[in-house]
Design an enzyme around this catalytic site. Sequence first.
Site, PDB file in Angstrom:
ATOM      1  N   LYS A  58       0.836  -1.217   0.000  1.00 24.54           N
ATOM      2  CA  LYS A  58       0.000   0.000   0.000  1.00 24.54           C
ATOM      3  C   LYS A  58       0.864   1.257   0.000  1.00 24.54           C
ATOM      4  O   LYS A  58       0.499   2.273  -0.599  1.00 24.54           O
ATOM      5  CB  LYS A  58      -0.951   0.006   1.200  1.00 24.54           C
ATOM      6  N   GLY A 188      -0.167 -14.230 -12.898  1.00 24.74           N
ATOM      7  CA  GLY A 188      -1.267 -14.249 -11.936  1.00 24.74           C
ATOM      8  C   GLY A 188      -1.978 -12.915 -11.847  1.00 24.74           C
ATOM      9  O   GLY A 188      -1.388 -11.920 -11.423  1.00 24.74           O
ATOM     10  N   ALA A 189      -3.261 -12.903 -12.280  1.00 24.38           N
ATOM     11  CA  ALA A 189      -4.058 -11.665 -12.192  1.00 24.38           C
ATOM     12  C   ALA A 189      -4.938 -11.724 -10.952  1.00 24.38           C
ATOM     13  O   ALA A 189      -6.151 -11.530 -11.024  1.00 24.38           O
ATOM     14  CB  ALA A 189      -4.905 -11.483 -13.450  1.00 24.38           C
ATOM     15  N   VAL A 245       1.568 -20.313 -18.272  1.00 29.46           N
ATOM     16  CA  VAL A 245       3.029 -20.268 -18.416  1.00 29.46           C
ATOM     17  C   VAL A 245       3.591 -21.690 -18.409  1.00 29.46           C
ATOM     18  O   VAL A 245       3.273 -22.497 -17.534  1.00 29.46           O
ATOM     19  CB  VAL A 245       3.655 -19.409 -17.295  1.00 29.46           C
ATOM     20  N   GLY A 278      -0.358 -17.086  -5.972  1.00 28.58           N
ATOM     21  CA  GLY A 278      -1.083 -17.469  -4.760  1.00 28.58           C
ATOM     22  C   GLY A 278      -0.138 -17.765  -3.620  1.00 28.58           C
ATOM     23  O   GLY A 278       1.091 -17.640  -3.759  1.00 28.58           O
ATOM     24  N   ARG A 279      -0.706 -18.117  -2.483  1.00 32.47           N
ATOM     25  CA  ARG A 279       0.092 -18.395  -1.298  1.00 32.47           C
ATOM     26  C   ARG A 279      -0.343 -19.724  -0.708  1.00 32.47           C
ATOM     27  O   ARG A 279      -1.475 -20.161  -0.924  1.00 32.47           O
ATOM     28  CB  ARG A 279      -0.074 -17.259  -0.280  1.00 32.47           C
ATOM     29  N   ALA A 327      -5.336 -10.317   6.213  1.00 27.61           N
ATOM     30  CA  ALA A 327      -4.828  -9.906   7.517  1.00 27.61           C
ATOM     31  C   ALA A 327      -5.973  -9.682   8.515  1.00 27.61           C
ATOM     32  O   ALA A 327      -5.875 -10.079   9.688  1.00 27.61           O
ATOM     33  CB  ALA A 327      -4.005  -8.633   7.372  1.00 27.61           C
ATOM     34  N   HIS A 451     -23.501  15.430   3.055  1.00 29.32           N
ATOM     35  CA  HIS A 451     -23.353  15.865   1.672  1.00 29.32           C
ATOM     36  C   HIS A 451     -22.312  16.979   1.603  1.00 29.32           C
ATOM     37  O   HIS A 451     -22.321  17.860   2.461  1.00 29.32           O
ATOM     38  CB  HIS A 451     -24.686  16.405   1.153  1.00 29.32           C
TER      39      HIS A 451
HETATM   40  C1  LIG Z   1       2.046  -8.511  -1.354  1.00 34.83           C
HETATM   41  C2  LIG Z   1       0.933  -8.846  -0.382  1.00 34.83           C
HETATM   42  C3  LIG Z   1      -0.062  -7.924  -0.150  1.00 34.83           C
HETATM   43  C4  LIG Z   1      -1.079  -8.210   0.757  1.00 34.83           C
HETATM   44  N1  LIG Z   1      -2.030  -7.264   0.954  1.00 34.83           N
HETATM   45  C5  LIG Z   1      -3.034  -7.516   1.824  1.00 34.83           C
HETATM   46  C6  LIG Z   1      -4.006  -6.528   2.090  1.00 34.83           C
HETATM   47  O1  LIG Z   1      -3.967  -5.428   1.534  1.00 34.83           O
HETATM   48  N2  LIG Z   1      -4.969  -6.806   2.991  1.00 34.83           N
HETATM   49  C7  LIG Z   1      -5.042  -8.022   3.626  1.00 34.83           C
HETATM   50  O2  LIG Z   1      -5.953  -8.220   4.445  1.00 34.83           O
HETATM   51  N3  LIG Z   1      -4.114  -8.978   3.398  1.00 34.83           N
HETATM   52  C8  LIG Z   1      -3.125  -8.749   2.519  1.00 34.83           C
HETATM   53  N4  LIG Z   1      -2.161  -9.708   2.316  1.00 34.83           N
HETATM   54  C9  LIG Z   1      -2.282 -10.997   3.033  1.00 34.83           C
HETATM   55  C10 LIG Z   1      -1.796 -10.865   4.486  1.00 34.83           C
HETATM   56  O3  LIG Z   1      -0.473 -10.401   4.482  1.00 34.83           O
HETATM   57  C11 LIG Z   1      -1.901 -12.208   5.196  1.00 34.83           C
HETATM   58  O4  LIG Z   1      -3.210 -12.693   5.080  1.00 34.83           O
HETATM   59  C12 LIG Z   1      -1.556 -12.067   6.669  1.00 34.83           C
HETATM   60  O5  LIG Z   1      -0.242 -11.586   6.848  1.00 34.83           O
HETATM   61  C13 LIG Z   1      -1.696 -13.418   7.373  1.00 34.83           C
HETATM   62  O6  LIG Z   1      -1.391 -13.257   8.721  1.00 34.83           O
HETATM   63  P1  LIG Z   1      -0.853 -14.478   9.613  1.00 34.83           P
HETATM   64  O7  LIG Z   1      -0.661 -13.913  10.972  1.00 34.83           O
HETATM   65  O8  LIG Z   1      -1.726 -15.650   9.447  1.00 34.83           O
HETATM   66  O9  LIG Z   1       0.547 -14.896   8.967  1.00 34.83           O
HETATM   67  P2  LIG Z   1       1.861 -14.091   8.573  1.00 34.83           P
HETATM   68  O10 LIG Z   1       1.617 -12.660   8.427  1.00 34.83           O
HETATM   69  O11 LIG Z   1       2.439 -14.827   7.419  1.00 34.83           O
HETATM   70  O12 LIG Z   1       2.800 -14.254   9.846  1.00 34.83           O
HETATM   71  C14 LIG Z   1       3.283 -15.487  10.255  1.00 34.83           C
HETATM   72  C15 LIG Z   1       4.501 -15.255  11.149  1.00 34.83           C
HETATM   73  O13 LIG Z   1       4.866 -16.495  11.757  1.00 34.83           O
HETATM   74  C16 LIG Z   1       6.271 -16.610  11.749  1.00 34.83           C
HETATM   75  N5  LIG Z   1       6.581 -18.046  11.849  1.00 34.83           N
HETATM   76  C17 LIG Z   1       6.299 -19.022  10.955  1.00 34.83           C
HETATM   77  N6  LIG Z   1       6.641 -20.235  11.449  1.00 34.83           N
HETATM   78  C18 LIG Z   1       7.161 -19.996  12.679  1.00 34.83           C
HETATM   79  C19 LIG Z   1       7.694 -20.841  13.691  1.00 34.83           C
HETATM   80  N7  LIG Z   1       7.725 -22.171  13.552  1.00 34.83           N
HETATM   81  N8  LIG Z   1       8.159 -20.267  14.816  1.00 34.83           N
HETATM   82  C20 LIG Z   1       8.118 -18.921  14.996  1.00 34.83           C
HETATM   83  N9  LIG Z   1       7.620 -18.074  14.065  1.00 34.83           N
HETATM   84  C21 LIG Z   1       7.138 -18.620  12.943  1.00 34.83           C
HETATM   85  C22 LIG Z   1       6.677 -15.979  10.434  1.00 34.83           C
HETATM   86  O14 LIG Z   1       8.045 -15.584  10.488  1.00 34.83           O
HETATM   87  C23 LIG Z   1       5.711 -14.778  10.380  1.00 34.83           C
HETATM   88  O15 LIG Z   1       6.255 -13.661  11.021  1.00 34.83           O
HETATM   89  C24 LIG Z   1      -1.108  -9.452   1.434  1.00 34.83           C
HETATM   90  C25 LIG Z   1      -0.091 -10.384   1.216  1.00 34.83           C
HETATM   91  C26 LIG Z   1       0.915 -10.091   0.323  1.00 34.83           C
HETATM   92  C27 LIG Z   1       2.004 -11.101   0.121  1.00 34.83           C
END
Ligand SMILES: Cc1cc2nc3c(=O)[nH]c(=O)nc-3n(C[C@H](O)[C@H](O)[C@H](O)COP(=O)(O)OP(=O)(O)OC[C@H]3O[C@@H](n4cnc5c(N)ncnc54)[C@H](O)[C@@H]3O)c2cc1C
Length: 477
Positions: A58, A188-189, A245, A278-279, A327, A451
């Site tokens: 962002k 990927g779109a 691809v 994707g992820r 997030a 408004h």
């Molecule tokens: C480019 C991009 C843009 C995005 N934009 C948006 C957006 O605009 N809005 C939105 O809602 N989402 C967005 N997302 C998705 C969002 O980032 C994720 O959905 C969110 O971060 C998931 O949160 P989480 O806490 O599940 O995992 P993560 O944020 O992936 O955090 C997991 C954490 O666990 C740690 N970890 C992993 N395994 C271990 C372990 N065994 N021991 C200790 N630590 C560990 C990792 O190091 C990491 O810090 C985007 C993602 C990307 C890649």
Amino acid sequence: MSEKFDVIVIGAGPGGYVAAIRAAQLGLKTACVEKWVSDEGKPVLGGTCLNVGCIPSKALLDSTHKYEEAKHAFDVHGISVGEVNIDVPTMVKRKNNIVKNLTQGVAGLFKGNGVTLLQGTGKLLAGKKVEVTDKDGKVSVHEAANVILASGSVAVNIPPAPVNGDTIVDNIGALDFTETPKRLGVIGAGVIGLELGSVWRRLGSEVVVLEAMNDFLSLCDVDVSKEALKIMKKQGLDVRLGARVTGTEINGKEVTVKYTDSNGEQSLVVDKLVVAVGRRPYTEGLLAGDAGVVIDERGFIKVDDQCRTSVPGVYAIGDIVRGPMLAHKASEEGVMVADIIQGHKAQMSYDLIPSVIYTHPELAWVGKTEQQLKAQGVKYKVGKFPFAASGRAMAANDTEGFVKIIADEATDRILGCHIVGGHAADLIAQAVIAMEFGSSAEDIALTVFAHPTVSEAVHEAALAVDNHAIHIVNRKR
Ligand SMILES: Cc1cc2nc3c(=O)[nH]c(=O)nc-3n(C[C@H](O)[C@H](O)[C@H](O)COP(=O)(O)OP(=O)(O)OC[C@H]3O[C@@H](n4cnc5c(N)ncnc54)[C@H](O)[C@@H]3O)c2cc1C
């Protein structure tokens, strides 16, 4: 040293750090394990979202939107700025500073709320014990009454386009280019591909987006995906659908991308290639063999509606469990689980998680699409209002898109809201709140909106559901 906690959270992304803060607020003795360390060996908090996801993307989208406006949208206001330039390293540095501030902010919140940070890689052992191996290899084992797994996700790699961190990158590399690539390919779109593609297109890259599916943004309401494709093509994003691809070849600083489409084999030469297909859930090393937590066939940790795993007292949240990888979904699950651990009744409205794509205009939606309702045989009414008819949008010179509200034909209850527009990400919250409270379209229609605001488009769309919009001529039914 081994310690006993009420709650140990593994992972400090938006799921994990929020869960840890909430648990500590509720008076539970809480630790959060995070393995990510900076180049200086300091713990990095905030996960994907703060470091290489939501926030940095962002930041770049905002910088490049300003650049584009200065270049192309100021003259209509009578403002001339001469030659407009952008210094990419400065833009990237600003992004990095925002990330640093926010991640340090999480460290401050941990301190302020009394969350113990355990630096290291966490592994769940049998009996709700957590083994932590720190960056120097030192191992400690801690006990917890409850464990919350929140290890997040990583980018999916595809064999035809292996990421090398230089010419072929994933989301991490695409946030850190030091100069604007002349030719950029994006595989990927989806949300990430379109956002990152937009960033670099605005700075002058020739961007080609290759999407294997024949439909563009198939999860969106059909009106949104149609409008978005039209606008993005006009902006210069060359989106090629049905383009699969099959291989890549690196020649010095160039990548040749081979793909097939309905016309057969094709190829494309680019300077950088972003893989954004994707992820996938990340659980490597997270669970000891006898931990007892079940993982499904797609790699997600199996949980119920309240994020309970198959082991009592062990929960999993965020990107490692079913549902959208977002997030705000991860954070709300974190809050819900902490509340449940404390003994509160808590649940989440999984049907009302908003989605946003932060291109310009933004795309945002919540609830059901027209396609879904048709497939389910639900009878519905639609109210639509274009920003071109909004006084505020005209004043802001930001008139692309519309608000579309779908309501149940019999009860008038709002079933979905779909927005394309400059402020869609913020406007969608109005629909989410209304839907949380089970509102009808008439409830919104009877509400007073300030408004002139772009929010009036939400009001007018709600009025349009029953053909009573004021600032457009209503369709005869
Ligand atoms: C480019 C991009 C843009 C995005 N934009 C948006 C957006 O605009 N809005 C939105 O809602 N989402 C967005 N997302 C998705 C969002 O980032 C994720 O959905 C969110 O971060 C998931 O949160 P989480 O806490 O599940 O995992 P993560 O944020 O992936 O955090 C997991 C954490 O666990 C740690 N970890 C992993 N395994 C271990 C372990 N065994 N021991 C200790 N630590 C560990 C990792 O190091 C990491 O810090 C985007 C993602 C990307 C890649």
